[in-house]
Design a protein around this motif. Sequence first.
Motif, short mmCIF file in Angstrom:
data_model
loop_
_atom_site.label_atom_id
_atom_site.label_comp_id
_atom_site.label_asym_id
_atom_site.label_seq_id
_atom_site.Cartn_x
_atom_site.Cartn_y
_atom_site.Cartn_z
N ALA A 64 6.28 1.51 -1.07
CA ALA A 64 5.03 1.22 -0.37
C ALA A 64 5.35 0.51 0.94
CB ALA A 64 4.13 0.33 -1.21
N THR A 71 11.28 1.73 0.33
CA THR A 71 11.39 3.00 -0.36
C THR A 71 12.45 2.89 -1.44
OG1 THR A 71 10.79 4.21 1.65
CG2 THR A 71 11.82 5.47 -0.12
N ARG A 97 -4.72 -0.80 -0.93
CA ARG A 97 -3.84 -1.96 -0.80
C ARG A 97 -3.95 -2.81 -2.06
NH1 ARG A 97 -3.51 -4.88 4.96
NH2 ARG A 97 -3.32 -2.64 5.40
N GLN A 156 0.85 -1.19 0.00
CA GLN A 156 0.00 0.00 0.00
C GLN A 156 0.88 1.23 0.00
OE1 GLN A 156 -2.95 0.13 3.14
NE2 GLN A 156 -4.20 1.56 1.97
N ALA A 157 0.71 2.03 -1.03
CA ALA A 157 1.43 3.29 -1.15
C ALA A 157 0.56 4.41 -0.57
CB ALA A 157 1.77 3.57 -2.60
N PRO A 158 1.15 5.52 -0.17
CA PRO A 158 0.37 6.62 0.40
C PRO A 158 -0.73 7.08 -0.55
CG PRO A 158 2.69 6.97 0.79
CD PRO A 158 2.60 5.79 -0.13
N GLY A 159 -1.94 7.17 -0.03
CA GLY A 159 -3.05 7.65 -0.83
C GLY A 159 -3.62 6.64 -1.80
N LYS A 160 -3.12 5.42 -1.75
CA LYS A 160 -3.61 4.38 -2.67
C LYS A 160 -4.18 3.21 -1.89
CE LYS A 160 -0.52 5.44 -6.52
NZ LYS A 160 0.43 4.87 -7.52
N GLN A 210 8.33 -1.06 5.51
CA GLN A 210 8.43 0.01 4.53
C GLN A 210 9.52 -0.30 3.51
OE1 GLN A 210 6.61 3.10 4.23
NE2 GLN A 210 7.72 3.15 2.27
#
Length: 124
Positions: free
Chosen positions: A92, A121, A45, A39-43, A119
Amino acid sequence: QVELVESGGGLVQAGGSLRLSCAASGGTSRNYAMGWFRQAPGKEREFVATISWNGGVIHYSDSVKGRFSISRVNAKNTAFLQMNSLKPEDTAVYYCTINVYGVPALNWGDYNYWGQGTQVTVSS
């Protein structure tokens, strides 16, 4: 109750590799399917990969096929996600999960237990 603990996340440059691990403990059955979601920020899962209890069935999302590899060692109740040729869009939180019925499903709603996430990155 099954507990899942992920490890192996971190910061890596684009094109690099990481190997995630997921250790399972508790529960009475070992014939479960194991999966990875992210799950990425604002998206939402999203599905990444899943593997059946004996490794005979494996599925990958189109976005990681050919770059990621899922595996498991049942004697250690551990699953792995080898991630190669990483891209910034792979950034994510990665979650390990199990389906206690042994179904290597693609929908997150079909999974029963989840880890806390690790996490990943990828810098450009």
